[in-house]
Write a protein that holds these residues in place. Structure first.
Motif, mmCIF file in Angstrom:
data_model
loop_
_atom_site.group_PDB
_atom_site.id
_atom_site.type_symbol
_atom_site.label_atom_id
_atom_site.label_comp_id
_atom_site.label_asym_id
_atom_site.label_seq_id
_atom_site.Cartn_x
_atom_site.Cartn_y
_atom_site.Cartn_z
ATOM 1 N N MET A 1 2.786 -4.984 0.803
ATOM 2 C CA MET A 1 2.914 -4.331 -0.477
ATOM 3 C C MET A 1 3.299 -2.869 -0.263
ATOM 4 S SD MET A 1 0.149 -4.351 -3.492
ATOM 5 C CE MET A 1 0.534 -3.657 -5.038
ATOM 6 N N PRO A 2 4.266 -2.350 -1.043
ATOM 7 C CA PRO A 2 4.707 -0.974 -0.845
ATOM 8 C C PRO A 2 3.619 0.026 -1.253
ATOM 9 C CG PRO A 2 5.878 -1.978 -2.679
ATOM 10 C CD PRO A 2 5.021 -3.032 -2.064
ATOM 11 N N VAL A 3 3.633 1.163 -0.607
ATOM 12 C CA VAL A 3 2.708 2.241 -0.936
ATOM 13 C C VAL A 3 3.215 2.935 -2.196
ATOM 14 C CG1 VAL A 3 1.778 4.435 -0.136
ATOM 15 C CG2 VAL A 3 2.111 2.563 1.485
ATOM 16 N N HIS A 4 2.301 3.265 -3.099
ATOM 17 C CA HIS A 4 2.666 3.978 -4.323
ATOM 18 C C HIS A 4 2.045 5.367 -4.297
ATOM 19 C CE1 HIS A 4 3.434 -0.157 -5.609
ATOM 20 N NE2 HIS A 4 4.312 0.390 -6.419
ATOM 21 N N VAL A 5 2.760 6.334 -4.821
ATOM 22 C CA VAL A 5 2.300 7.707 -4.912
ATOM 23 C C VAL A 5 2.268 8.078 -6.384
ATOM 24 C CG1 VAL A 5 2.827 10.102 -4.322
ATOM 25 C CG2 VAL A 5 3.347 8.272 -2.690
ATOM 26 N N SER A 6 1.168 8.642 -6.822
ATOM 27 C CA SER A 6 1.037 9.066 -8.210
ATOM 28 C C SER A 6 1.739 10.401 -8.393
ATOM 29 C CB SER A 6 -0.441 9.179 -8.571
ATOM 30 O OG SER A 6 -0.572 9.594 -9.913
ATOM 31 N N VAL A 7 2.518 10.515 -9.477
ATOM 32 C CA VAL A 7 3.247 11.737 -9.773
ATOM 33 C C VAL A 7 2.905 12.164 -11.199
ATOM 34 C CG1 VAL A 7 5.539 12.752 -10.068
ATOM 35 C CG2 VAL A 7 5.145 11.091 -8.243
#
Length: 74
Positions: A1-7
Motif C-alpha cells: 500500500m502506498p504511503v500517504h502524506v497529509s497536506v
C-alpha cells in the motif's frame, strides 16, 4: 500500500465552493481524489515523467466511476 502524506492548504473561497459543487455533482469523486488528480495532472502537463506521477495522472483519468467516495467535503 502506498504511503500517504497529509497536506494542509488554504484555498480561495470561490475555488473551494467550486470544488464542493463538483464533488456534490460527481459522487464518485471526493476531495482527496480531486486534489491528487489536479496535482498529478499539473506535474504531468509540466513535463514530469516520473513513473509514479504518470501512474497517478492516468489513474485519475481512468478510475472507474462506481468507486464510492471515501469522505464528503466539509
Amino acid at each position: 500500500m502506498p504511503v500517504h502524506v497529509s497536506v494542509e492548504n488554504q484555498l480561495p473561497e470561490d475555488l473551494y465552493r467550486a470544488m464542493g459543487l463538483f464533488i456534490s455533482e460527481h459522487p464518485q469523486w471526493d476531495q482527496y481524489r480531486l486534489v491528487q488528480a489536479a496535482i498529478a495532472g499539473f506535474l504531468f502537463q509540466q513535463g514530469c515523467k516520473e513513473r509514479s506521477v504518470v501512474r497517478h495522472y492516468l489513474g485519475g483519468l481512468f478510475r472507474r466511476n462506481d468507486c464510492p467516495a471515501s469522505q464528503p467535503l466539509v
